[in-house]
Design an enzyme around this catalytic site. Structure first.
Site, PDB file in Angstrom:
ATOM      1  N   CYS A   1       1.188  -1.288  -0.195  1.00 57.15           N
ATOM      2  CA  CYS A   1       0.056   0.323   0.008  1.00 57.15           C
ATOM      3  C   CYS A   1       0.700   0.946  -0.514  1.00 57.15           C
ATOM      4  CB  CYS A   1      -0.689   0.061   0.860  1.00 57.15           C
ATOM      5  SG  CYS A   1      -1.493   1.297   1.316  1.00 57.15           S
TER       6      CYS A   1
ATOM      7  N   ASP B   1       0.297   3.586   1.341  1.00 54.67           N
ATOM      8  CA  ASP B   1       0.742   4.213   3.064  1.00 54.67           C
ATOM      9  C   ASP B   1       1.627   4.308   3.650  1.00 54.67           C
ATOM     10  OD1 ASP B   1       0.633   4.890   5.752  1.00 54.67           O
ATOM     11  OD2 ASP B   1      -1.733   3.903   6.107  1.00 54.67           O
TER      12      ASP B   1
ATOM     13  N   ARG C   1       2.853   4.868   6.363  1.00 54.33           N
ATOM     14  CA  ARG C   1       2.803   4.210   7.770  1.00 54.33           C
ATOM     15  C   ARG C   1       3.954   2.380   7.193  1.00 54.33           C
ATOM     16  NH1 ARG C   1      -2.369   5.243  10.045  1.00 54.33           N
ATOM     17  NH2 ARG C   1      -2.558   5.045   8.433  1.00 54.33           N
TER      18      ARG C   1
ATOM     19  N   HIS D   1      -2.340  -3.811   4.925  1.00 52.90           N
ATOM     20  CA  HIS D   1      -2.175  -3.669   6.038  1.00 52.90           C
ATOM     21  C   HIS D   1      -3.572  -3.276   6.997  1.00 52.90           C
ATOM     22  CE1 HIS D   1      -2.573   0.751   5.846  1.00 52.90           C
ATOM     23  NE2 HIS D   1      -2.878   0.662   4.148  1.00 52.90           N
TER      24      HIS D   1
ATOM     25  N   CYS E   1      -6.054  -0.123   6.917  1.00 53.27           N
ATOM     26  CA  CYS E   1      -5.429   0.511   5.888  1.00 53.27           C
ATOM     27  C   CYS E   1      -7.498   1.735   5.064  1.00 53.27           C
ATOM     28  CB  CYS E   1      -5.981  -0.861   4.083  1.00 53.27           C
ATOM     29  SG  CYS E   1      -5.031   0.210   2.931  1.00 53.27           S
TER      30      CYS E   1
HETATM   31 CO    CO Z   1      -3.313   1.379   3.076  1.00 55.42          CO
END
Ligand code: CO
Length: 209
Positions: free
Chosen positions: A43, A45, A47, A99, A102
């Protein structure tokens, strides 16, 4: 926060100094070859940084990231990364890593906002529809979202298996394994979903090439 970007180049200089102090040849050696053993589809993302959470160094992971780690078989960007990874770099493992927590998965359970991203999120909604009965039977919202994250990863692993690129690799007896993982934002830990796919046996025949 507004000046955050100004620090980045300073940080880069420090990082270079640090690397060189440990190994004066670090960049010289790294630049000589590109031979990562695996492809990571994760992803976008911020993090979930592939290298950091797996303790790997530059040169070890070939990375593709998008919203909700999707494998969309008409996505030229993903296909190009996959083709290069499989046919040029000759990687033997592909990991799809989703994750918990998400935002893309959560958005897929909500009404669209009439923006461009809705078109991407629709691919995730299709996964919900495929697993509608199982997901609707989970009464706790958080548990349902977590399961949706897992099912989405598994579905993307199967999407990978159906691509012409992976099908061709298997037909020519190349060793190529696909894996599904989920990273926990609150724990930092990776969960292996044990959906490793190494050949066509788990795919419906209509998807075989
Ligand atoms: Co995500």
């Amino acid at each position: 926060m507004s000046d955050f970007y100004k620090k980045l180049i300073e940080n880069n200089k420090k990082w270079v100094q640090n690397k060189l102090s440990q190994d004066p040849e670090f960049f010289k050696n790294l630049s000589k070859k590109h031979n990562p053993p695996l492809l990571w589809i994760g992803c976008a993302d911020s993090r979930v940084p592939a290298n950091e959470i797996t303790g790997t160094s530059p040169g070890e992971v070939f990375v593709h990231r998008n919203i909700a780690n999707m494998v969309v078989h008409t996505d030229m960007n993903m296909l190009s990364v996959l083709d290069y990874a499989v046919n040029t770099l000759k990687i033997e493992h592909i990991i799809v890593c989703g994750h918990y927590g998400c935002g893309g998965i959560k958005a897929a359970t909500e009404k669209g906002k009439n923006n461009l991203t809705d078109n991407w999120i629709r691919h995730i909604k299709d996964v919900y529809r495929l697993h509608f009965d199982e997901l609707e039977n989970i009464t706790k919202k958080q548990e349902r979202l977590d399961r949706f994250v897992e099912l989405n990863v598994m579905e993307q692993v199967y999407h990978l298996a159906k691509t012409s690129i992976v099908q061709r690799a298997w037909r020519s007896d190349r060793k190529l394994s696909l894996h599904g993982w989920v990273y926990g934002l609150t724990t930092g830990l990776i969960k292996d979903l044990n959906v490793t796919v190494q050949n066509n046996t788990e795919l419906k025949e209509i998807y075989h090439n």
